[in-house]
Enzyme design. Structure first.
Site, mmCIF file in Angstrom:
data_model
loop_
_atom_site.group_PDB
_atom_site.id
_atom_site.type_symbol
_atom_site.label_atom_id
_atom_site.label_comp_id
_atom_site.label_asym_id
_atom_site.label_seq_id
_atom_site.Cartn_x
_atom_site.Cartn_y
_atom_site.Cartn_z
ATOM 1 N N HIS A 194 36.913 29.731 -14.155
ATOM 2 C CA HIS A 194 37.088 28.612 -15.082
ATOM 3 C C HIS A 194 37.802 29.138 -16.321
ATOM 4 O O HIS A 194 37.726 30.322 -16.651
ATOM 5 C CB HIS A 194 35.695 28.079 -15.440
ATOM 6 C CG HIS A 194 35.671 26.818 -16.228
ATOM 7 N ND1 HIS A 194 35.898 26.793 -17.587
ATOM 8 C CD2 HIS A 194 35.420 25.527 -15.868
ATOM 9 C CE1 HIS A 194 35.784 25.552 -18.027
ATOM 10 N NE2 HIS A 194 35.494 24.759 -17.004
ATOM 11 N N ASP A 204 29.182 34.623 -14.676
ATOM 12 C CA ASP A 204 29.186 33.212 -15.044
ATOM 13 C C ASP A 204 28.370 32.477 -13.989
ATOM 14 O O ASP A 204 28.793 32.331 -12.841
ATOM 15 C CB ASP A 204 30.635 32.720 -15.077
ATOM 16 C CG ASP A 204 30.764 31.212 -15.263
ATOM 17 O OD1 ASP A 204 29.729 30.513 -15.288
ATOM 18 O OD2 ASP A 204 31.916 30.734 -15.358
ATOM 19 N N GLN A 225 27.728 27.421 -12.169
ATOM 20 C CA GLN A 225 27.655 26.654 -10.930
ATOM 21 C C GLN A 225 26.643 27.214 -9.937
ATOM 22 O O GLN A 225 26.462 26.639 -8.861
ATOM 23 C CB GLN A 225 29.047 26.605 -10.279
ATOM 24 C CG GLN A 225 30.106 25.930 -11.115
ATOM 25 C CD GLN A 225 29.839 24.454 -11.326
ATOM 26 O OE1 GLN A 225 29.175 23.801 -10.531
ATOM 27 N NE2 GLN A 225 30.359 23.907 -12.424
ATOM 28 N N LYS A 259 24.267 21.145 -16.389
ATOM 29 C CA LYS A 259 24.608 21.116 -14.966
ATOM 30 C C LYS A 259 23.374 21.260 -14.083
ATOM 31 O O LYS A 259 23.465 21.150 -12.860
ATOM 32 C CB LYS A 259 25.627 22.208 -14.640
ATOM 33 C CG LYS A 259 26.960 22.050 -15.378
ATOM 34 C CD LYS A 259 27.910 23.187 -15.038
ATOM 35 C CE LYS A 259 29.134 23.189 -15.960
ATOM 36 N NZ LYS A 259 30.013 22.032 -15.749
ATOM 37 N N CYS A 309 39.817 22.598 -15.017
ATOM 38 C CA CYS A 309 39.864 23.763 -15.916
ATOM 39 C C CYS A 309 40.037 25.063 -15.125
ATOM 40 O O CYS A 309 39.465 26.102 -15.469
ATOM 41 C CB CYS A 309 38.605 23.835 -16.787
ATOM 42 S SG CYS A 309 38.487 22.493 -17.973
#
Length: 406
Positions: free
Chosen positions: A121, A199, A202, A225, A364
């Site tokens: 991202h 990261d 997700q 999220k 993104c």
């Protein structure tokens, strides 16, 4: 017992209509909906506890502090951090990554190297580019193949004594591809003393996270999220690393002593939590963890993987439809285009008229789109409250869009 209707009953927004049709919400990679238990906690904070934390001796301040610190401990357990003070409240993944890249400035110098991947991202690209501009370091990018799978042979070639940071996502937001972070971390540890940043924006909504087993130095994710309010997130960092690095923001809460002659800094976690936090949101993030724990990580993964398999199988029955990353190990996302229809937003607008919410565009992740030589994709992304019947509606909607746009 996994009861999808009971789970859906906890999300009031799923009862609404959009354009005269029942809402089919398939934009969960952008943000998830919030269960009533989380919304109730937000409401209760502002109607019963509203006070600033940590600095007050009055009852409301002490109660608010207790609730926020209880939430921190819930999140510590959720990601299996060794200490609760290794859990730093942030506004989200983007702030967490910017915080890390900023505090590492003094650790890099000219010609040092930072490794990221093509699947990142923008929030895991731009902060490292800015760090390179500040220090003269260089960015190395792990390439992908035609299936979107990272080419780790190149990663092995990149690793050297110059490598100071390796930062990759656990799951691609654009394609849903699950990256082999255990292998990436092991190779990094074997060959360098680089900082490893993961990261988890997700992955935290879908996986059971264990940062100690993972052995990353930093792990970041967003609350919104994973069923929590917007403006919430977490930065996990190993104690010894956070204690050795400088603060990010200066101001209230992050000081031990402050005078015009100089300032000393508070211990963890407050060293990295300057200013008034999002108290209600942070407490509600703990409530979102409670919700996920009640449903069960195994149930969440099993249901979402079944949704993905069902969606991909039925979408691929549509002639001229291409799924990106089709052959890769994925979770939570199916990203696709229709042959001959160059603008993904046209498909998204037709689906919206049918009450179906998907995300279109580059997500993104412009480098991924450039690699596949496309402007964007249609992305349907799943959460625990989605159903197979909603997938059927998506498939019929895509067929209708194809007829209208061809």
């Amino acid at each position: 017992m996994f009861d999808i209707q009971e789970i859906r009953s906890q999300f009031s927004i799923l009862d609404r209509e959009v354009n005269g049709k029942p809402l089919v919400y398939l934009d969960n990679a952008a943000t998830s909906q919030k269960p009533n238990s989380v919304l109730d906690v937000c409401h209760a904070y502002y109607t019963e506890l509203n006070a600033n934390v940590h600095r007050g001796i009055h009852t409301l301040s002490q109660l608010a502090t207790e609730e926020m610190e209880l939430s921190r401990r819930k999140i510590q357990k959720f990601i299996n951090a060794e200490h609760d003070f290794e859990v730093i409240f942030t506004k989200g993944t983007t702030e967490g990554l910017n915080l890390i890249s900023y505090i590492l400035t003094q650790k890099l110098q000219k010609d040092d190297e930072i490794i990221i991947s093509y699947l990142e991202h923008h929030s895991n690209i731009v902060p490292w580019q800015l760090l390179c501009e500040r220090t003269g370091a260089k960015l190395r990018v792990i390439p992908i193949d035609e299936n979107g799978i990272l080419q780790l042979d190149y990663f092995d070639k990149f690793l050297s004594e110059k490598t100071k940071v390796v930062s990759v996502n656990q799951v691609s937001n654009a394609l849903g591809i699950v990256n082999p972070i255990e292998e990436i971390i092991a190779r990094t540890r074997k060959n360098t003393d680089a900082y490893v940043v993961i990261d988890g924006a997700q992955s935290a909504p879908h996986f059971n996270i264990d940062v100690q087993k993972m052995d990353c130095d930093f792990f970041v994710f967003s609350g919104h999220k994973m069923y929590a309010p917007m403006g919430t997130g977490i930065l996990y960092g190993k104690r010894e690393i956070l204690e050795a690095l400088p603060p990010f923001h200066g101001g209230g809460e992050m000081i031990a002593t402050c005078s015009f002659d100089g300032t000393t800094y508070a211990g963890l976690p407050f060293k990295y939590e300057a200013g008034t936090p999002n108290v209600g949101g942070n407490i509600a993030l703990g409530a979102a963890v409670d919700f996920m724990n009640r449903v069960g990580h195994e149930n969440i993964q099993k249901h979402e993987n079944a949704l993905l398999e069902y969606a991909q199988r039925h979408l691929l029955e549509i002639e001229g439809l291409k799924v990106y990353g089709e052959k890769a190990h994925r979770t939570g996302v199916v990203s696709f285009n229709l042959e001959g229809i160059g603008i993904s937003s046209d498909v998204g607008m037709i689906l919206d008229k049918m009450g179906i919410a998907v995300r279109t565009g580059h997500h993104c992740t412009q480098p991924i789109m450039e690699f596949f030589n496309i402007a964007g994709t249609v992305r349907a992304s799943f959460a625990v409250y989605n159903t197979f019947e909603e997938i059927d509606l998506l498939v019929e909607g895509v067929k209708k869009a194809q007829r209208m746009l061809s």
